[in-house]
Design a protein around this motif. Sequence first.
Motif, PDB file in Angstrom:
ATOM      1  N   ALA A   1       0.769  -1.453  -0.384  1.00 57.27           N
ATOM      2  CA  ALA A   1       0.309   0.248   0.467  1.00 57.27           C
ATOM      3  C   ALA A   1       0.771   1.470  -0.236  1.00 57.27           C
ATOM      4  O   ALA A   1       0.774   1.988   0.813  1.00 57.27           O
ATOM      5  N   THR A   2       1.523   1.314  -1.092  1.00 55.57           N
ATOM      6  CA  THR A   2       2.746   2.629  -1.016  1.00 55.57           C
ATOM      7  C   THR A   2       1.327   3.669  -1.634  1.00 55.57           C
ATOM      8  O   THR A   2       0.456   3.348  -1.984  1.00 55.57           O
ATOM      9  N   PRO A   3       2.104   5.151  -1.621  1.00 57.92           N
ATOM     10  CA  PRO A   3       0.599   6.315  -1.430  1.00 57.92           C
ATOM     11  C   PRO A   3       0.815   6.422  -2.765  1.00 57.92           C
ATOM     12  O   PRO A   3      -0.562   7.223  -3.492  1.00 57.92           O
ATOM     13  N   GLY A   4       1.849   6.142  -4.100  1.00 62.11           N
ATOM     14  CA  GLY A   4       1.145   6.230  -5.443  1.00 62.11           C
ATOM     15  C   GLY A   4       0.197   5.014  -6.023  1.00 62.11           C
ATOM     16  O   GLY A   4      -0.257   5.241  -6.853  1.00 62.11           O
ATOM     17  N   LEU A   5      -0.742   4.219  -4.895  1.00 59.74           N
ATOM     18  CA  LEU A   5      -0.585   3.389  -5.781  1.00 59.74           C
ATOM     19  C   LEU A   5      -2.199   3.757  -6.310  1.00 59.74           C
ATOM     20  O   LEU A   5      -3.357   4.695  -5.545  1.00 59.74           O
ATOM     21  N   THR A   6      -3.029   3.032  -7.347  1.00 60.70           N
ATOM     22  CA  THR A   6      -3.671   3.601  -8.038  1.00 60.70           C
ATOM     23  C   THR A   6      -5.126   2.726  -7.218  1.00 60.70           C
ATOM     24  O   THR A   6      -4.912   1.414  -7.685  1.00 60.70           O
ATOM     25  N   LEU A   7      -6.793   3.238  -6.307  1.00 60.15           N
ATOM     26  CA  LEU A   7      -7.392   2.245  -6.365  1.00 60.15           C
ATOM     27  C   LEU A   7      -8.414   1.334  -7.266  1.00 60.15           C
ATOM     28  O   LEU A   7      -8.338   2.963  -8.019  1.00 60.15           O
ATOM     29  N   GLN A   8      -9.233   0.983  -7.370  1.00 59.72           N
ATOM     30  CA  GLN A   8      -9.825   0.537  -8.185  1.00 59.72           C
ATOM     31  C   GLN A   8     -10.773  -0.374  -6.980  1.00 59.72           C
ATOM     32  O   GLN A   8     -11.244  -0.898  -6.206  1.00 59.72           O
ATOM     33  N   VAL A   9     -12.062   0.313  -7.647  1.00 61.42           N
ATOM     34  CA  VAL A   9     -13.688  -0.340  -7.110  1.00 61.42           C
ATOM     35  C   VAL A   9     -13.259  -2.317  -6.925  1.00 61.42           C
ATOM     36  O   VAL A   9     -12.855  -2.570  -8.597  1.00 61.42           O
ATOM     37  N   GLY A  10     -13.491  -2.712  -5.710  1.00 61.41           N
ATOM     38  CA  GLY A  10     -13.519  -4.260  -5.791  1.00 61.41           C
ATOM     39  C   GLY A  10     -11.837  -3.806  -4.742  1.00 61.41           C
ATOM     40  O   GLY A  10     -11.355  -5.538  -4.611  1.00 61.41           O
ATOM     41  N   ASP A  11     -11.052  -3.531  -4.686  1.00 60.03           N
ATOM     42  CA  ASP A  11      -9.499  -3.796  -4.423  1.00 60.03           C
ATOM     43  C   ASP A  11     -10.235  -3.936  -2.731  1.00 60.03           C
ATOM     44  O   ASP A  11     -11.032  -2.999  -1.614  1.00 60.03           O
ATOM     45  N   ARG A  12      -9.597  -5.057  -1.804  1.00 56.95           N
ATOM     46  CA  ARG A  12      -9.634  -4.920  -0.481  1.00 56.95           C
ATOM     47  C   ARG A  12      -8.298  -4.238   0.044  1.00 56.95           C
ATOM     48  O   ARG A  12      -7.899  -4.603  -0.557  1.00 56.95           O
ATOM     49  N   VAL A  13      -9.117  -2.912   0.635  1.00 55.43           N
ATOM     50  CA  VAL A  13      -7.812  -2.598   1.458  1.00 55.43           C
ATOM     51  C   VAL A  13      -7.584  -3.160   2.884  1.00 55.43           C
ATOM     52  O   VAL A  13      -8.234  -3.368   4.195  1.00 55.43           O
TER      53      VAL A  13
END
Length: 558
Positions: free
Chosen positions: A340-352
């Motif tokens: 989980a780096t700050p530059g990671l692009t999020l997508q709907v469906g990701d589990r955090v």
Amino acid sequence: MDWINDLLWGEGIGHSILLLSFVIAAGIQLGKIKVFGISLGITLVLFVGIILGHFGFTISHNVIHFFKEFGLILFVYSVGMQVGPGFFSSFKQGGITLNMLACGIVFLGVATALVLHFVTGVPMPTMVGILSGAVTNTPGLGAAQQAYSDMYGVSDNTIALGYAVAYPLGVIGIILSIIFVRYVFRVNFDKENDDLNKEDTSHTNEAKPISLVVKNPAVFGKTVGELSGLMDHLDFVISRVWRNDNKQIEIASAGTILHEDDKIFVITTDQDADSVKIFIGEEIDMERKQWIRMESQFINRRILITKPDLNGKKLGQLKLRKLYGINITRITRVGVDLVATPGLTLQVGDRVNVVGTETAVANVEKVLGNSMKRLNEPNLITIFIGIALGIVLGSIPITFPGIPQPVKLGLAGGPLIVAILISRFGYRYKLVTYTTQSANLMLREVGITLFLACVGISAGDGFVDTIVNNGGFAWIGYGFIITTVPLLIIGCVGRYFYKINYFTLMGLIAGSTTDPPALAYSNATAGNDAPSVGYATVYPLTMFLRVLTAQVLILFFA
């Protein structure tokens, strides 16, 4: 009783839907039957359609044409949505070699079909159908039919007939090729398993947890933020810190100061793990569950991203650590844990994966969504926007010198390319491309069964005559040659020159022919997931090339 006659033999909408429903249901049920452990699956829908078409069951030309083309569009679009996220990443980390070998199989198959066409005089449309059946690739069949129809304004049923006669032996030929390579190179499964275990098959950005104790004097007194700045070329997240002085654990933030002998829980990658260890201190034998026991005041929860407005945003933009005092250690996407780096692009469906107090985690949950109900709702806007753009793209005429007719991607190529691009880059334009696996599978199966049923019914009238009187038996032999020659050549090249693990090679062969029965055989034989990995690596590019080459052969040689 006229209504029964109209329902069974008429040309009304009720008759059309009844006939298609029966063909699809019967074909799927028959496709479950296994012979020597091999089943033909939904391809039996094609054969049931051929049988009924032979006995005079027909559908109005306009109706069957609509169902066939719409089914094809649904199928190739859902395939594109499935393979799109992995299409570009499949070229990374050794995937280039596998994909180049798969390309070799595709182009050798095309070359073999061309040679047979010129030697035997079999018309190119028929030979493309034989080629598609020999490599068990239904989208190629659809692309070829669409390209022929665009060029001449009429359909050619011999494309479907060639596909139908070559398909059964194509499935067998793929499996026989896998077995042939095994015995030629005297493959020992135990040795292959040992070699597989030694290989570094992990993803470069896949999350790996490690526990360290701070021993480097250069780190003493530094904040986590300063440390991140010094090591900005590495992917890592410091999740928690166990203080040596008071034996307390705390969530790490950018302002957390590290002292000598503090213990820290770090999420990094295999690639960067050694560098992180060397810079910070020493690794200690402390598992994740020990950290959880020590931090009773904290909870560890996986939250689902379901809010569409977060699609395409970078993790650092949300400032969750600063606002809520929590820590995000990894993000799971399509079964893979990412750092989980700050530059990671999020997508709907990701589990955090969120660590923090119960109140803080609850607040983060409101920000991210965590609504399974919302995620299960189909994103129909994106699907139909993609289909519309695909049809527009497929309708654009492209002129090449020496070809009298402009070339088009057609109803197969256009939606496929758009689906691949939207599924990979759609988040940049606020398009929610996430579709549950079951929804995608439903769309795909409905599309392909409609297409196969219509093709079978249309081709059934001349099927027996073609087999008996017009060289259909020879087509079976041509198909077997197209199946086996490229697989045996590239299989031996991959094993002898590139030393590819046999289990991976099985997946490569199955994936280069987009053949699920061959993959099922490979998985059962190997007893591990290496064939599936090989299959998934080459499948996206292979599927694209099969569709493209089928159209090119029709456009240039028909």
